[in-house]
Motif scaffolding. Structure first.
Motif, mmCIF file in Angstrom:
data_model
loop_
_atom_site.group_PDB
_atom_site.id
_atom_site.type_symbol
_atom_site.label_atom_id
_atom_site.label_comp_id
_atom_site.label_asym_id
_atom_site.label_seq_id
_atom_site.Cartn_x
_atom_site.Cartn_y
_atom_site.Cartn_z
ATOM 1 N N TYR A 92 -54.113 0.328 9.702
ATOM 2 C CA TYR A 92 -54.838 0.375 10.978
ATOM 3 C C TYR A 92 -54.827 -1.010 11.605
ATOM 4 N N ARG A 100 -53.496 3.340 4.002
ATOM 5 C CA ARG A 100 -53.099 3.656 5.375
ATOM 6 C C ARG A 100 -53.313 2.418 6.238
ATOM 7 N N HIS A 158 -51.523 22.604 8.192
ATOM 8 C CA HIS A 158 -51.451 21.424 7.335
ATOM 9 C C HIS A 158 -52.814 20.790 7.311
HETATM 10 C C1 LIG Z 1 -48.198 -0.517 11.384
HETATM 11 C C2 LIG Z 1 -49.096 0.646 11.612
HETATM 12 C C3 LIG Z 1 -50.262 0.499 12.304
HETATM 13 C C4 LIG Z 1 -51.097 1.580 12.531
HETATM 14 N N1 LIG Z 1 -52.223 1.408 13.245
HETATM 15 C C5 LIG Z 1 -53.023 2.479 13.506
HETATM 16 C C6 LIG Z 1 -54.211 2.352 14.287
HETATM 17 O O1 LIG Z 1 -54.557 1.288 14.724
HETATM 18 N N2 LIG Z 1 -54.948 3.453 14.520
HETATM 19 C C7 LIG Z 1 -54.596 4.684 14.026
HETATM 20 O O2 LIG Z 1 -55.297 5.655 14.261
HETATM 21 N N3 LIG Z 1 -53.484 4.817 13.286
HETATM 22 C C8 LIG Z 1 -52.705 3.748 13.008
HETATM 23 N N4 LIG Z 1 -51.584 3.920 12.271
HETATM 24 C C9 LIG Z 1 -51.307 5.228 11.680
HETATM 25 C C10 LIG Z 1 -52.098 5.354 10.359
HETATM 26 O O3 LIG Z 1 -51.625 4.403 9.430
HETATM 27 C C11 LIG Z 1 -51.911 6.711 9.691
HETATM 28 O O4 LIG Z 1 -50.564 7.002 9.577
HETATM 29 C C12 LIG Z 1 -52.574 7.824 10.466
HETATM 30 O O5 LIG Z 1 -53.944 7.574 10.571
HETATM 31 C C13 LIG Z 1 -52.398 9.145 9.757
HETATM 32 O O6 LIG Z 1 -52.741 9.007 8.422
HETATM 33 P P1 LIG Z 1 -53.565 10.068 7.688
HETATM 34 O O7 LIG Z 1 -53.748 9.628 6.278
HETATM 35 O O8 LIG Z 1 -54.752 10.452 8.455
HETATM 36 O O9 LIG Z 1 -52.585 11.302 7.695
HETATM 37 P P2 LIG Z 1 -51.619 11.727 6.534
HETATM 38 O O10 LIG Z 1 -52.387 12.366 5.446
HETATM 39 O O11 LIG Z 1 -50.716 10.616 6.199
HETATM 40 O O12 LIG Z 1 -50.795 12.838 7.272
HETATM 41 C C14 LIG Z 1 -49.957 12.471 8.370
HETATM 42 C C15 LIG Z 1 -49.767 13.680 9.252
HETATM 43 O O13 LIG Z 1 -49.090 14.709 8.558
HETATM 44 C C16 LIG Z 1 -49.894 15.856 8.550
HETATM 45 N N5 LIG Z 1 -49.802 16.499 7.230
HETATM 46 C C17 LIG Z 1 -50.653 16.347 6.202
HETATM 47 N N6 LIG Z 1 -50.274 17.090 5.141
HETATM 48 C C18 LIG Z 1 -49.146 17.704 5.502
HETATM 49 C C19 LIG Z 1 -48.283 18.602 4.853
HETATM 50 N N7 LIG Z 1 -48.521 19.060 3.616
HETATM 51 N N8 LIG Z 1 -47.185 19.010 5.512
HETATM 52 C C20 LIG Z 1 -46.941 18.585 6.767
HETATM 53 N N9 LIG Z 1 -47.737 17.755 7.424
HETATM 54 C C21 LIG Z 1 -48.827 17.321 6.811
HETATM 55 C C22 LIG Z 1 -51.299 15.421 8.815
HETATM 56 O O14 LIG Z 1 -52.022 16.439 9.405
HETATM 57 C C23 LIG Z 1 -51.075 14.262 9.721
HETATM 58 O O15 LIG Z 1 -50.923 14.714 11.029
HETATM 59 C C24 LIG Z 1 -50.759 2.830 12.038
HETATM 60 C C25 LIG Z 1 -49.595 2.989 11.317
HETATM 61 C C26 LIG Z 1 -48.759 1.906 11.095
HETATM 62 C C27 LIG Z 1 -47.506 2.114 10.340
#
Ligand SMILES: Cc1cc2nc3c(=O)[nH]c(=O)nc-3n(C[C@H](O)[C@H](O)[C@H](O)COP(=O)(O)OP(=O)(O)OC[C@H]3O[C@@H](n4cnc5c(N)ncnc54)[C@H](O)[C@@H]3O)c2cc1C
Ligand code: FES
Lengths: 229, 607
Positions: free
Chosen positions: B416, B414, B445
């Motif tokens: 950040y 992921r 979810h």
């Molecule tokens: C270039 C870039 C920079 C970033 N910088 C930051 C940063 O500085 N700070 C920051 O907080 N984030 C940042 N992000 C976002 C970060 O990378 C993640 O995408 C974010 O934290 C969510 O990831 P996660 O693994 O927690 O959620 P994920 O597990 O990827 O899930 C994403 C979303 O989908 C939902 N979800 C999960 N499972 C399901 C399902 N079965 N069906 C439907 N929905 C579902 C989750 O609840 C969540 O809301 C950045 C992203 C990019 C692309």
């Protein structure tokens, strides 16, 4: 690798194997459900009217038995305008006039034409009449010889009559022929078009089932909110 | 054409998918059930041709007709068991009379039983015949009354004997009964089980045909033939990976049919990705040297037209055969995994947390504001209570409906962004992570995998990551700068602003930041202090859920209070980062204000 990846991959590969057959199943299925089965049976093209037998005097059973030694039974019915008797004897059937006992079978061309015209509900004239010894595919299960009477209509209606009894054994027309052709693809019996237990169909429908399941699995992923960045 | 076909395919698919499964399942069952058994032929006694002469002393047919006293269409001789009878018929009515006495013959229970027994072979014993006044589902299509005779065999054979003329109407058994159920499912006539010409099945068959057609289209249109050949029979392709200065990083080989993303991954070159090669995160971009292949809809969606024109493509959507040389921005970060130790965790707001890492090796100059790390999120499982939070955030966390255990099965990555310039904190890496609670209402979810992991970190924990990556960066020069952001978009914008102000910038810098409530806005004091210290920097917090005249949506308020009356917008630069809806609305607004795209830099977190 994510499950979605495997679902997509499975669906794609199985699709390669079964895709065209799935298309044929759906296309033939759609045809079969869209056109009323009564139309396919051709009930509107040819039918015999229910007219009561007259009470006129008739050959006695004993006379029939004398005419056909070994008679096991008979049937009194109407054929076009006269009352006739089908006599079963020696494993065969013969047709006689109910009043005079005159032998009518095997039906000649003129009589066969008369019967066909009486049954036919359309307006077109007869295009051809032939006594055939080899049943074509479309009446493969019927005993030969057979009178094949083809009418000159857009639907290419053809009636098949028994020369022994004058009964209509089959009515065929283009919608029926399409149905039968597509049915062949639906059940994958490309020879007789009747065997629904053939190995090819069993294998293909097993693959088809797995295919549908993999598609459903894939849909599950497609509709989930996209795992966002 | 392909994208909308794909979409329609998917939606129609949902409607017909279930029926599709039912059709193939029921079709399979019907092909497996032996038709011979379904028809009950295996319990049917063979019939010898009747050779008994018709009794000539019977009443004559003319007498039988006369005695009938009602119209008769056909008269037939028959044997009811051994008794000669006449069978008379008119329309769909049939009846029997004795061939000698011409008295009406009734098919009683004993006769029906005898008829059934004569027709049957097998070790079943018949039960007492039951009289049905009208046809049931099992003998549908026949005019009643009917005798039902059940046999005690393993198939539960049932014979139906017409009470009108003693004919066997149907031979049913359990095989037939299964067949009939799947037949019902197949033709979707759930009541009568025989009409397959009804609107519902026609509609679904049409939908099914559409699915099949569009599926064949997709099969032909979107798959490369080489994908269907096993890897070791495929041609091998060479791929050279260059750095943005043209220095060769690696030369690798892979099979035709691989994507560049997969090919690089096989050699340990892990491009940044949040979606694992699913064409949905847009992070895996590479530039094709030479002639790039036609862009696909996914390329355009994630990279934008200008980058597509420059030769950028999504590596996970790029066939290895279509690119011999590619340029990647990340350099050695592609294959090095770094580690860092958590030094400090600060709950800035209830759901924004600052995490400071001390890297094992000092970060180089590529760690610039706007860049992001890919955190290697391991598999984990811990209890909900393991996420610590300060006492004054307790109510916010208590309001979340989180599962008792939080788990991630396999490792993911992921992104950040750096939330402060590394120089400002002695080479430490500062991240600001928003907690993704998952969908809370309606269908649940699970909470985000990456953010949950980050929220479990405590000082002393080790974190693995690679990077930095990304092209979101300050542009050289001293143009007036407008930063517009929201949510975790604070992270890169904050790093950029600090970097500029620390470098002694003199240009005007505006920062418009949107949050829903004051409680959710991070670093308010820090920004206020910066604005007090630097007269060229102004800070505007916009709260969308608090009813004050100055509040609303951040891009709208920035428009009303700054952009609309700005004397020289054309000279400004814009830096945007925030939730997708905010980002899209802001970009639309800037397009309406005719700001040229090269003046707008943004980072899309896609969340
Ligand atoms: C270039 C870039 C920079 C970033 N910088 C930051 C940063 O500085 N700070 C920051 O907080 N984030 C940042 N992000 C976002 C970060 O990378 C993640 O995408 C974010 O934290 C969510 O990831 P996660 O693994 O927690 O959620 P994920 O597990 O990827 O899930 C994403 C979303 O989908 C939902 N979800 C999960 N499972 C399901 C399902 N079965 N069906 C439907 N929905 C579902 C989750 O609840 C969540 O809301 C950045 C992203 C990019 C692309
Ligand atoms: S890896 Fe996510 S878009 Fe390519």
């Amino acid at each position: 690798m994510k499950p979605a990846f495997w679902a997509r991959r499975a669906h794609k590969w199985i699709g390669l194997a079964i895709g065209i057959q799935a298309l044929l199943w759906m296309a033939s299925g759609l045809y079969m459900v869209s056109i009323s089965i009564h139309v396919i049976h051709g009930d509107h093209l040819a039918k015999s009217a229910a007219r009561p037998l007259s009470g006129a005097p008739m050959r006695e059973a004993s006379a029939l038995a004398a005419q056909f030694p070994g008679m096991t039974g008979f049937r009194v019915k109407r054929l076009v305008d006269r009352v006739v008797i089908e006599v079963r004897h020696d494993g065969r059937t013969s047709l006689v006039d109910a009043v005079t006992g005159e032998a009518l079978s095997p039906l000649g061309e003129a009589a066969a034409r008369d019967v066909a015209v009486a049954l036919y509900q359309g307006k077109a004239p007869i295009r051809s009449a032939a006594l055939i010894d080899k049943a074509p595919q479309e009446v493969a299960t019927r005993p030969v010889p057979l009178w094949r009477i083809a009418f000159d209509d857009a639907n290419e209606t053809t009636l098949y009559l028994s020369p022994d009894t004058g009964e209509m054994l089959a009515k065929r027309h283009d919608l029926w022929r399409w149905f039968d052709f597509l049915w062949m693809f639906h059940i994958m019996d490309y020879d007789a078009r009747t065997d629904v237990n053939n190995t090819l169909l069993r294998v293909a429908s097993s693959i088809g089932f797995v295919f549908a399941l993999s598609g459903a699995w894939l849909l599950f992923y497609s509709f989930r909110r996209r795992p966002a960045a | 054409m392909t994208p909308w076909i794909r979409r329609l395919h998917k939606w129609f698919g949902l409607l017909v998918a279930l029926q599709f499964v039912v059709w193939t399942f029921s079709g399979l069952v019907m092909s497996l059930l032996d038709h011979h058994r379904v028809e009950g032929e295996h319990h049917r006694a063979p019939v010898a041709p009747d050779t008994r002469a018709w009794p000539v002393d019977a009443a004559s047919p003319a007498q039988a007709l006369a005695a009938a006293k009602q119209p008769v269409q056909a008269l037939d001789t028959r044997r009811l068991l051994d008794r000669p009878v006449y069978r008379l018929a008119f329309q769909d009515k049939e009846w029997l009379v004795d061939a000698h006495t011409l008295a009406a013959v009734e098919v009683d229970a004993a006769t029906a039983l005898a008829i059934a027994q004569a027709d049957y072979v097998g070790d079943g014993v018949p039960g007492t015949p039951q009289r049905l006044d009208a046809a049931t589902l099992e003998v549908r299509g026949h005019a009643g009354p009917i005798w039902r005779v059940d046999f005690s065999d393993e198939d539960s054979t049932t014979l139906y004997v017409s009470a009108q003329d003693g004919e066997i109407l149907e031979r049913r058994n359990d095989t037939w009964r299964w067949f009939d159920i799947v037949w019902m499912l197949h033709i979707m006539d759930y009541s009568g089980r025989q009409n397959f010409n009804h609107p519902l099945v026609i509609l679904l068959a049409a939908g099914g045909l559409w699915i099949a057609l569009s599926g064949v289209w997709l099969l032909v249109a979107s798959f490369r033939a080489s994908e269907f050949v096993p890897a070791r029979w495929r041609r091998r392709r060479a791929l050279t990976v260059l750095d943005t200065n043209g220095t060769e990083l690696r030369s690798i080989e892979s099979h035709d049919g691989d994507t560049v993303y997969v090919a690089m991954g096989r050699h340990g070159l892990q491009l940044p990705s949040n979606c694992g090669g699913g064409q949905s995160c847009g992070l895996c971009e590479v530039r094709v040297c030479g002639t790039p292949p036609e862009p696909t809809a996914a390329d355009r969606e994630h990279l934008g037209d200008s980058r597509v024109r420059m030769g950028y493509r999504l590596a996970c959507n790029l066939a290895i055969g279509d690119a011999a040389r590619i340029e990647v921005a990340a350099g050695a970060s592609l294959w090095t995994e770094c580690t860092g130790t958590v030094e400090r965790v600060t709950a800035v707001t209830p759901f924004l947390r600052e995490i400071v890492l001390a890297p094992a090796t000092p970060p180089g100059s590529e760690f610039q504001p706007g860049a992001y790390l890919q955190v290697h999120v391991p598999g984990y499982a811990f209890a909900r209570g393991d996420i610590a939070h300060p006492e004054h955030h307790r109510d916010d966390w208590a309001a979340l409906d989180l599962p008792p255990t939080l788990a991630n099965k396999e490792g993911v990555r992921r992104s950040y962004s750096l939330a402060l310039p590394v120089e400002k904190c002695d080479g430490r890496l500062t991240l600001l992570a928003r907690f993704s609670p998952g969908r809370q209402h309606g269908k649940k979810h699970p909470p985000g995998k990456g953010s949950t992991y980050l929220y479990s970190l405590k000082p002393g924990d080790t974190v693995r990551y690679s990077g930095p990556f990304g092209d979101f960066a300050l542009k050289p020069g001293e143009r007036e700068k407008v930063f517009i952001g929201g949510g975790a978009g604070m992270a890169p914008l904050r790093a950029m602003i600090h970097a500029r102000l620390d470098a002694g910038a003199t240009e005007r810098i505006h920062y418009w930041y949107g949050a829903r409530k004051a409680r959710e806005a991070p670093y308010v004091d820090e920004m206020t202090a910066l604005a007090a210290r630097h007269p060229n920097f102004s800070w505007h917090l916009v709260l969308s859920e608090e009813a004050e005249a100055s509040n609303g949506l951040v891009h709208e308020v920035a428009h009303a209070r700054l952009l609309r009356d700005h004397a020289n917008l054309a000279a400004c630069e814009f830096y945007l980062c925030g939730p997708p809806a905010m980002l899209a609305a802001t970009r639309k607004l800037l397009a309406q204000l005719e700001i040229p795209p090269e003046r707008i830099a943004f980072d899309d977190f896609k969340i």
